[in-house]
Design an enzyme around this catalytic site. Structure first.
Site, PDB file in Angstrom:
ATOM      1  N   TRP A  81      -1.680 -11.018  -3.218  1.00 48.37           N
ATOM      2  CA  TRP A  81      -1.912 -12.074  -4.222  1.00 48.37           C
ATOM      3  C   TRP A  81      -0.653 -12.926  -4.362  1.00 48.37           C
ATOM      4  CZ3 TRP A  81       0.321 -13.568  -8.814  1.00 48.37           C
ATOM      5  CH2 TRP A  81      -0.432 -14.377  -9.671  1.00 48.37           C
ATOM      6  N   ARG A 102     -12.418  -0.602  -6.061  1.00 46.95           N
ATOM      7  CA  ARG A 102     -11.142  -0.863  -5.402  1.00 46.95           C
ATOM      8  C   ARG A 102     -11.097  -2.349  -5.055  1.00 46.95           C
ATOM      9  NH1 ARG A 102      -7.696   2.406  -1.021  1.00 46.95           N
ATOM     10  NH2 ARG A 102      -5.991   0.937  -0.870  1.00 46.95           N
ATOM     11  N   HIS A 151       2.668  -7.593  -9.079  1.00 44.24           N
ATOM     12  CA  HIS A 151       2.597  -6.458 -10.017  1.00 44.24           C
ATOM     13  C   HIS A 151       2.712  -6.963 -11.462  1.00 44.24           C
ATOM     14  CE1 HIS A 151       2.702  -3.944  -6.572  1.00 44.24           C
ATOM     15  NE2 HIS A 151       3.998  -4.078  -6.310  1.00 44.24           N
ATOM     16  N   GLU A 154     -20.351   6.045  -7.597  1.00 40.72           N
ATOM     17  CA  GLU A 154     -20.734   4.871  -6.813  1.00 40.72           C
ATOM     18  C   GLU A 154     -19.457   4.095  -6.512  1.00 40.72           C
ATOM     19  OE1 GLU A 154     -23.759   4.147  -5.705  1.00 40.72           O
ATOM     20  OE2 GLU A 154     -24.544   5.961  -6.643  1.00 40.72           O
ATOM     21  N   LEU A 170     -11.926   4.152 -26.101  1.00 45.07           N
ATOM     22  CA  LEU A 170     -11.724   4.379 -24.663  1.00 45.07           C
ATOM     23  C   LEU A 170     -10.540   5.318 -24.374  1.00 45.07           C
ATOM     24  CD1 LEU A 170     -12.003   3.313 -21.621  1.00 45.07           C
ATOM     25  CD2 LEU A 170     -10.533   1.456 -22.321  1.00 45.07           C
ATOM     26  N   SER A 220      -7.843   6.490  -0.585  1.00 42.59           N
ATOM     27  CA  SER A 220      -6.374   6.645  -0.633  1.00 42.59           C
ATOM     28  C   SER A 220      -5.900   7.747  -1.577  1.00 42.59           C
ATOM     29  CB  SER A 220      -5.695   5.326  -0.997  1.00 42.59           C
ATOM     30  OG  SER A 220      -5.980   4.343  -0.042  1.00 42.59           O
ATOM     31  N   ASP A 256      -5.637  -2.773  -6.213  1.00 39.45           N
ATOM     32  CA  ASP A 256      -5.008  -3.102  -4.929  1.00 39.45           C
ATOM     33  C   ASP A 256      -4.927  -4.618  -4.720  1.00 39.45           C
ATOM     34  OD1 ASP A 256      -3.833  -2.615  -2.513  1.00 39.45           O
ATOM     35  OD2 ASP A 256      -5.673  -2.032  -1.478  1.00 39.45           O
ATOM     36  N   GLY A 257      -3.942  -5.025  -3.944  1.00 42.64           N
ATOM     37  CA  GLY A 257      -3.839  -6.425  -3.516  1.00 42.64           C
ATOM     38  C   GLY A 257      -2.800  -7.241  -4.266  1.00 42.64           C
ATOM     39  N   ASN A 258      -1.973  -6.589  -5.054  1.00 43.73           N
ATOM     40  CA  ASN A 258      -0.967  -7.330  -5.826  1.00 43.73           C
ATOM     41  C   ASN A 258       0.006  -8.073  -4.906  1.00 43.73           C
ATOM     42  OD1 ASN A 258      -2.152  -6.073  -7.960  1.00 43.73           O
ATOM     43  ND2 ASN A 258      -0.461  -4.670  -8.389  1.00 43.73           N
ATOM     44  N   SER A 292       0.866   5.979  -6.547  1.00 39.81           N
ATOM     45  CA  SER A 292       0.487   7.218  -5.854  1.00 39.81           C
ATOM     46  C   SER A 292       1.729   8.010  -5.459  1.00 39.81           C
ATOM     47  CB  SER A 292      -0.336   6.891  -4.605  1.00 39.81           C
ATOM     48  OG  SER A 292       0.491   6.334  -3.609  1.00 39.81           O
ATOM     49  N   THR A 293       1.525   9.292  -5.156  1.00 41.45           N
ATOM     50  CA  THR A 293       2.658  10.111  -4.695  1.00 41.45           C
ATOM     51  C   THR A 293       3.260   9.474  -3.425  1.00 41.45           C
ATOM     52  OG1 THR A 293       0.964  11.499  -3.637  1.00 41.45           O
ATOM     53  CG2 THR A 293       1.948  12.364  -5.635  1.00 41.45           C
TER      54      THR A 293
HETATM   55  C1  FPP Z   1      -1.269  -1.913  -5.107  1.00 41.06           C
HETATM   56  O1  FPP Z   1      -1.110  -3.230  -4.623  1.00 41.06           O
HETATM   57  C2  FPP Z   1      -0.648  -1.788  -6.404  1.00 41.06           C
HETATM   58  C3  FPP Z   1       0.298  -0.878  -6.785  1.00 41.06           C
HETATM   59  C4  FPP Z   1       0.845   0.151  -5.888  1.00 41.06           C
HETATM   60  C5  FPP Z   1       0.873  -0.894  -8.130  1.00 41.06           C
HETATM   61  C6  FPP Z   1      -0.106  -0.969  -9.262  1.00 41.06           C
HETATM   62  C7  FPP Z   1       0.684  -1.311 -10.448  1.00 41.06           C
HETATM   63  C8  FPP Z   1       0.311  -2.140 -11.399  1.00 41.06           C
HETATM   64  C9  FPP Z   1      -1.016  -2.775 -11.424  1.00 41.06           C
HETATM   65  C10 FPP Z   1       1.302  -2.446 -12.435  1.00 41.06           C
HETATM   66  C11 FPP Z   1       0.901  -2.159 -13.823  1.00 41.06           C
HETATM   67  C12 FPP Z   1       0.377  -0.845 -14.126  1.00 41.06           C
HETATM   68  C13 FPP Z   1       0.503  -0.267 -15.342  1.00 41.06           C
HETATM   69  C14 FPP Z   1      -0.213   0.996 -15.605  1.00 41.06           C
HETATM   70  C15 FPP Z   1       1.338  -0.833 -16.407  1.00 41.06           C
HETATM   71  P1  FPP Z   1      -0.207  -3.474  -3.354  1.00 41.06           P
HETATM   72  O2  FPP Z   1       1.189  -3.694  -3.797  1.00 41.06           O
HETATM   73  O3  FPP Z   1      -0.379  -2.343  -2.397  1.00 41.06           O
HETATM   74  O4  FPP Z   1      -0.808  -4.794  -2.753  1.00 41.06           O
HETATM   75  P2  FPP Z   1      -0.930  -5.170  -1.206  1.00 41.06           P
HETATM   76  O5  FPP Z   1      -1.894  -4.193  -0.591  1.00 41.06           O
HETATM   77  O6  FPP Z   1      -1.452  -6.559  -1.238  1.00 41.06           O
HETATM   78  O7  FPP Z   1       0.449  -5.069  -0.610  1.00 41.06           O
END
Ligand code: FPP
Length: 242
Positions: free
Chosen positions: A21, A183, A33, A202, A127, A191, A16-18, A61-62
């Site tokens: 960021w 998370r 992302h 944990e 893994l 979520s 989370d947090g992309n 997620s769905t």
């Molecule tokens: C949540 O951050 C992130 C996602 C919904 C997408 C996760 C996807 C990746 C990490 C891309 C790569 C994955 C693979 C398997 C190749 P957010 O967008 O909700 O961030 P925010 O809460 O700051 O808006």
């Protein structure tokens, strides 16, 4: 990392947090992302090196289909590109990839890239990377229930066959329970992520956004995991609880 530390067998990561960021850096959300993929690569290599046996990643997620169409399209293309071009490390490290989630309504090109990755890595024994894509725990429980009802209807099982182990074996993937769920970004929620599998996990909620969740942050998480006193509903371990 210190040798004596216990490494969780199955780690779940809610990446989370992309978006935040990217925003903090004056970039568009999708850049978050894109940078998350770089982080993910080095993190998977590190997890394989330190001996994590199973890792489940919450990639989409769905509910994420409710996002802006342009972001959903960007993510679908990022999955295709990552699985086809960025995942060389998977073969180098002998990582086996499996997916959890509903295939519908994922675009055909995403499904093809997923299927190819599964096929190419199916004999690896390092893994196991379980990528949760178009995944939701509620959907998984519904789909598993339907699968079990079909088996019952076709006289392949009796009611007595259905117990906790049977349900675990019939989820999207037959994996051991989660030991540790991380998370990133400071949000304190599950979520709809692997609720059945996380029942005795944990939890760890670092403040850093996922693109900054590097190997050093992962090692900090492992140190925190080692401080926990896991009781699984049983008696307290006096040594650790003091
Ligand atoms: C949540 O951050 C992130 C996602 C919904 C997408 C996760 C996807 C990746 C990490 C891309 C790569 C994955 C693979 C398997 C190749 P957010 O967008 O909700 O961030 P925010 O809460 O700051 O808006």
């Amino acid at each position: 990392m210190k040798d004596e530390l216990i490494i969780p067998n199955h780690v779940g990561i809610i990446m989370d947090g992309n978006g935040r960021w990217a925003k903090e850096r004056g970039m568009v959300r999708t850049m978050g992302h894109k940078n998350a993929v770089k982080t993910l690569k080095s993190l998977c290599i590190h997890m394989a090196d330190v001996g994590v046996k199973y890792c489940s990643l919450y990639a989409f997620s769905t509910e994420n289909f409710k996002r802006d169409k342009s972001e959903v399209n960007y993510l679908m293309n990022l999955f295709i590109e990552s699985f086809k071009k960025e995942f060389d490390f998977i073969k180098e490290k002998h990582i086996k990839v499996v997916f959890s989630g509903r295939r519908k309504p994922l675009p055909d090109k995403v499904l093809e890239a997923m299927d190819e990755l599964v096929r190419d890595t199916k004999n690896y024994t390092n893994l196991v990377l379980n990528i949760c894509l178009n995944y939701g725990s509620h959907a998984e429980i519904v789909d598993t229930t339907k699968k079990i009802c079909e088996l019952y209807k076709n006289n392949q099982i009796t009611l007595e066959d259905i117990d906790e182990d049977f349900i675990s074996h019939n989820l999207y993937q037959d994996l051991p329970p989660l030991d540790f769920v991380i998370r990133t970004s400071g949000e304190l929620r599950l979520s709809n992520f692997m609720m059945w599998q996380a029942s005795y996990a944990e939890f760890y909620f670092p403040k850093v956004y996922f693109p900054d969740f590097n190997s050093k942050e992962f090692d900090k998480a492992i140190i925190e995991f080692n401080k926990r006193n896991r009781r699984f509903g049983g008696i307290k371990d006096e040594k650790k609880s003091s």
